[in-house]
Design a protein around this motif. Structure first.
Motif, PDB file in Angstrom:
ATOM      1  N   ASN A 138      -3.652  -1.696  -9.036  1.00 30.13           N
ATOM      2  CA  ASN A 138      -2.737  -1.603  -7.899  1.00 30.13           C
ATOM      3  C   ASN A 138      -2.960  -2.735  -6.898  1.00 30.13           C
ATOM      4  O   ASN A 138      -2.003  -3.249  -6.312  1.00 30.13           O
ATOM      5  CB  ASN A 138      -2.881  -0.246  -7.218  1.00 30.13           C
ATOM      6  CG  ASN A 138      -2.249   0.871  -8.037  1.00 30.13           C
ATOM      7  OD1 ASN A 138      -1.441   0.624  -8.923  1.00 30.13           O
ATOM      8  ND2 ASN A 138      -2.619   2.099  -7.751  1.00 30.13           N
ATOM      9  N   ASP A 144       1.501  -1.640   1.206  1.00 27.36           N
ATOM     10  CA  ASP A 144       0.633  -0.556   1.655  1.00 27.36           C
ATOM     11  C   ASP A 144       1.252   0.119   2.874  1.00 27.36           C
ATOM     12  O   ASP A 144       1.415  -0.495   3.933  1.00 27.36           O
ATOM     13  CB  ASP A 144      -0.756  -1.105   1.995  1.00 27.36           C
ATOM     14  CG  ASP A 144      -1.766  -0.006   2.300  1.00 27.36           C
ATOM     15  OD1 ASP A 144      -1.384   1.185   2.257  1.00 27.36           O
ATOM     16  OD2 ASP A 144      -2.936  -0.339   2.578  1.00 27.36           O
ATOM     17  N   ALA A 158      -0.053   2.694   4.448  1.00 25.40           N
ATOM     18  CA  ALA A 158      -1.071   3.337   5.279  1.00 25.40           C
ATOM     19  C   ALA A 158      -0.978   2.799   6.704  1.00 25.40           C
ATOM     20  O   ALA A 158      -0.851   1.595   6.924  1.00 25.40           O
ATOM     21  CB  ALA A 158      -2.464   3.083   4.712  1.00 25.40           C
ATOM     22  N   SER A 199      -8.042   3.067   6.216  1.00 24.21           N
ATOM     23  CA  SER A 199      -7.686   4.294   5.504  1.00 24.21           C
ATOM     24  C   SER A 199      -7.369   3.971   4.050  1.00 24.21           C
ATOM     25  O   SER A 199      -7.176   2.814   3.677  1.00 24.21           O
ATOM     26  CB  SER A 199      -6.476   4.965   6.160  1.00 24.21           C
ATOM     27  OG  SER A 199      -5.338   4.128   6.080  1.00 24.21           O
ATOM     28  N   LYS A 200      -7.338   4.994   3.210  1.00 27.58           N
ATOM     29  CA  LYS A 200      -7.041   4.806   1.799  1.00 27.58           C
ATOM     30  C   LYS A 200      -5.615   4.273   1.642  1.00 27.58           C
ATOM     31  O   LYS A 200      -4.692   4.743   2.301  1.00 27.58           O
ATOM     32  CB  LYS A 200      -7.191   6.132   1.056  1.00 27.58           C
ATOM     33  CG  LYS A 200      -7.041   6.014  -0.448  1.00 27.58           C
ATOM     34  CD  LYS A 200      -7.296   7.362  -1.112  1.00 27.58           C
ATOM     35  CE  LYS A 200      -7.172   7.262  -2.630  1.00 27.58           C
ATOM     36  NZ  LYS A 200      -7.395   8.572  -3.285  1.00 27.58           N
ATOM     37  N   ARG A 235      -1.836   3.618   0.700  1.00 29.42           N
ATOM     38  CA  ARG A 235      -0.709   4.439   0.260  1.00 29.42           C
ATOM     39  C   ARG A 235       0.346   3.465  -0.260  1.00 29.42           C
ATOM     40  O   ARG A 235       1.168   2.964   0.495  1.00 29.42           O
ATOM     41  CB  ARG A 235      -0.159   5.299   1.402  1.00 29.42           C
ATOM     42  CG  ARG A 235      -1.142   6.362   1.881  1.00 29.42           C
ATOM     43  CD  ARG A 235      -0.520   7.252   2.936  1.00 29.42           C
ATOM     44  NE  ARG A 235      -1.461   8.260   3.417  1.00 29.42           N
ATOM     45  CZ  ARG A 235      -1.189   9.164   4.369  1.00 29.42           C
ATOM     46  NH1 ARG A 235       0.014   9.166   4.928  1.00 29.42           N
ATOM     47  NH2 ARG A 235      -2.104  10.029   4.751  1.00 29.42           N
ATOM     48  N   TYR A 236       0.285   3.232  -1.562  1.00 28.93           N
ATOM     49  CA  TYR A 236       1.126   2.194  -2.144  1.00 28.93           C
ATOM     50  C   TYR A 236       2.576   2.654  -2.277  1.00 28.93           C
ATOM     51  O   TYR A 236       2.852   3.770  -2.695  1.00 28.93           O
ATOM     52  CB  TYR A 236       0.588   1.787  -3.515  1.00 28.93           C
ATOM     53  CG  TYR A 236      -0.742   1.074  -3.458  1.00 28.93           C
ATOM     54  CD1 TYR A 236      -0.854  -0.155  -2.827  1.00 28.93           C
ATOM     55  CD2 TYR A 236      -1.880   1.632  -4.040  1.00 28.93           C
ATOM     56  CE1 TYR A 236      -2.072  -0.815  -2.766  1.00 28.93           C
ATOM     57  CE2 TYR A 236      -3.100   0.972  -3.986  1.00 28.93           C
ATOM     58  CZ  TYR A 236      -3.188  -0.250  -3.350  1.00 28.93           C
ATOM     59  OH  TYR A 236      -4.393  -0.899  -3.298  1.00 28.93           O
ATOM     60  N   ARG A 237       3.488   1.729  -1.916  1.00 31.31           N
ATOM     61  CA  ARG A 237       4.920   1.934  -2.118  1.00 31.31           C
ATOM     62  C   ARG A 237       5.467   0.755  -2.921  1.00 31.31           C
ATOM     63  O   ARG A 237       4.908  -0.339  -2.909  1.00 31.31           O
ATOM     64  CB  ARG A 237       5.649   2.005  -0.767  1.00 31.31           C
ATOM     65  CG  ARG A 237       5.247   3.170   0.130  1.00 31.31           C
ATOM     66  CD  ARG A 237       5.742   4.507  -0.418  1.00 31.31           C
ATOM     67  NE  ARG A 237       7.164   4.493  -0.702  1.00 31.31           N
ATOM     68  CZ  ARG A 237       8.111   4.720   0.218  1.00 31.31           C
ATOM     69  NH1 ARG A 237       7.767   4.962   1.475  1.00 31.31           N
ATOM     70  NH2 ARG A 237       9.382   4.712  -0.119  1.00 31.31           N
ATOM     71  N   GLU A 254       9.439   4.974  -7.937  1.00 37.52           N
ATOM     72  CA  GLU A 254       8.440   5.858  -7.350  1.00 37.52           C
ATOM     73  C   GLU A 254       8.972   7.284  -7.274  1.00 37.52           C
ATOM     74  O   GLU A 254      10.183   7.519  -7.202  1.00 37.52           O
ATOM     75  CB  GLU A 254       8.016   5.362  -5.972  1.00 37.52           C
ATOM     76  CG  GLU A 254       9.159   5.137  -5.022  1.00 37.52           C
ATOM     77  CD  GLU A 254       8.725   4.460  -3.730  1.00 37.52           C
ATOM     78  OE1 GLU A 254       9.433   4.645  -2.725  1.00 37.52           O
ATOM     79  OE2 GLU A 254       7.687   3.765  -3.701  1.00 37.52           O
ATOM     80  N   LYS A 272       3.370  11.745  -0.633  1.00 37.38           N
ATOM     81  CA  LYS A 272       2.737  10.720  -1.464  1.00 37.38           C
ATOM     82  C   LYS A 272       3.752  10.251  -2.490  1.00 37.38           C
ATOM     83  O   LYS A 272       4.483  11.053  -3.069  1.00 37.38           O
ATOM     84  CB  LYS A 272       1.495  11.288  -2.176  1.00 37.38           C
ATOM     85  CG  LYS A 272       0.859  10.311  -3.159  1.00 37.38           C
ATOM     86  CD  LYS A 272      -0.385  10.900  -3.813  1.00 37.38           C
ATOM     87  CE  LYS A 272      -0.919  10.007  -4.914  1.00 37.38           C
ATOM     88  NZ  LYS A 272      -1.248   8.656  -4.456  1.00 37.38           N
ATOM     89  N   TYR A 273       3.790   8.959  -2.694  1.00 35.64           N
ATOM     90  CA  TYR A 273       4.731   8.388  -3.650  1.00 35.64           C
ATOM     91  C   TYR A 273       3.973   7.942  -4.892  1.00 35.64           C
ATOM     92  O   TYR A 273       3.154   7.028  -4.829  1.00 35.64           O
ATOM     93  CB  TYR A 273       5.485   7.214  -3.028  1.00 35.64           C
ATOM     94  CG  TYR A 273       6.439   7.644  -1.937  1.00 35.64           C
ATOM     95  CD1 TYR A 273       7.772   7.919  -2.229  1.00 35.64           C
ATOM     96  CD2 TYR A 273       5.994   7.800  -0.632  1.00 35.64           C
ATOM     97  CE1 TYR A 273       8.648   8.329  -1.247  1.00 35.64           C
ATOM     98  CE2 TYR A 273       6.866   8.208   0.367  1.00 35.64           C
ATOM     99  CZ  TYR A 273       8.195   8.473   0.061  1.00 35.64           C
ATOM    100  OH  TYR A 273       9.055   8.886   1.037  1.00 35.64           O
ATOM    101  N   ASP A 274       4.222   8.615  -5.996  1.00 31.83           N
ATOM    102  CA  ASP A 274       3.587   8.254  -7.263  1.00 31.83           C
ATOM    103  C   ASP A 274       4.340   7.071  -7.881  1.00 31.83           C
ATOM    104  O   ASP A 274       5.573   7.076  -7.958  1.00 31.83           O
ATOM    105  CB  ASP A 274       3.611   9.434  -8.245  1.00 31.83           C
ATOM    106  CG  ASP A 274       2.764  10.591  -7.748  1.00 31.83           C
ATOM    107  OD1 ASP A 274       1.737  10.339  -7.104  1.00 31.83           O
ATOM    108  OD2 ASP A 274       3.146  11.751  -8.016  1.00 31.83           O
TER     109      ASP A 274
END
Length: 263
Positions: free
Chosen positions: A171, A182, A184, A189-190, A192-194, A206, A221-223
């Motif tokens: 990623n 990102d 986030a 912070s961890k 949060r990929y888009r 996604e 959350k976007y997978d």
């Protein structure tokens, strides 16, 4: 990069999609990722009334017609120059190199003697055999890749079956390529990929899902979901060793079919 035919003969061209990839591949780490939609808006401002001459289309992963541009060398350089002189020079050098390759491919000297004609025939036969072998190998690779791809999987899951790829950095590699951004909002912070708009529905899509946990406000959350064209592009990058690879990689580019046991 592609080679297209125009009315005035063979010519090297770049599409707007390819130019955006070219520019993003050379951006500094702190520079923003160039979006294809923003690039498309800039074309009429740079080329003015001539912009319409280079209109083209492409089909996205859902087989929908989408607008783009296809530029010959001069206009490719003008668009690159609108971002920086260094980019203009890089585009000029790259397209010049491709022009030289095209000229070499098109170079052909007629044989003057029977011996030269026989040597030419033997060379052509050998080239045809090599080409047939390459086509067979390419077909086998495509078939292997299609068997490797699983609908609905993430880029990381796909790369787990590419020998040597450092899957923990997939990623972050896609972030550097401009495929992701990102979302986030808090520092450290961890991620949060888009999916970036320029590759959405082309290489990736996604799937949103609501996350609820005790003591934490619910969030979406976007997978990430890899598409077949994205898998092909990832495989191309893998074959060039342009993905993040493990330090103990054995140097072999091999594929493993899905068997349900990958972690």
């Amino acid at each position: 990069m592609t080679i297209a035919k125009f009315q005035d003969g063979g010519a090297v061209t770049m599409t707007s999609l390819e130019l955006v990839d070219f520019i993003n591949g050379r951006r500094a780490e702190d520079d923003p990722v160039l979006d294809h939609a923003d690039f498309m808006k800039k074309v009429p401002r740079v080329l003015k009334k001539d912009a319409g001459k280079f209109s083209d289309i492409y089909f996205d992963s859902m087989n929908r017609r989408q607008k783009c541009y296809r530029f010959p060398k001069r206009e490719s350089c003008l668009m690159a120059m609108s971002y920086s002189y260094d980019l203009q020079a890089a585009v000029f050098d790259y397209m010049t190199e491709l022009e030289q390759r095209l000229a070499q491919q098109n170079a052909f000297v007629l044989p003057r003697t029977r011996a030269e004609a026989m040597r030419l025939a033997a060379d052509l036969e050998e080239q045809n055999e090599v080409l047939a072998l390459e086509n067979q190998q390419q077909a086998e690779t495509i078939a292997s890749l299609e068997s490797l791809f699983m609908t609905g999987e993430t880029p990381t899951q796909f790369c787990k079956r590419l020998n040597g790829v450092n899957c923990s950095r997939v990623n972050s590699s896609l972030l550097a390529l401009g495929w992701l951004w990102d979302a986030a909002t808090e520092e450290n912070s961890k991620p949060r990929y888009r999916v970036a708009s320029r590759v959405r529905d082309r290489y990736l899509t996604e799937r949103p899902r609501k996350i609820s946990a005790e003591g934490v406000d619910p969030f979406i959350k976007y997978d990430l979901v890899l598409l077949i064209d994205g898998a092909r592009r990832l495989h191309q990058l893998y074959m060039k060793s342009e993905l993040a690879m493990k330090s103990k990689w054995d140097g072999q580019h091999t594929l493993a079919k899905y068997d349900g046991s990958a972690n």
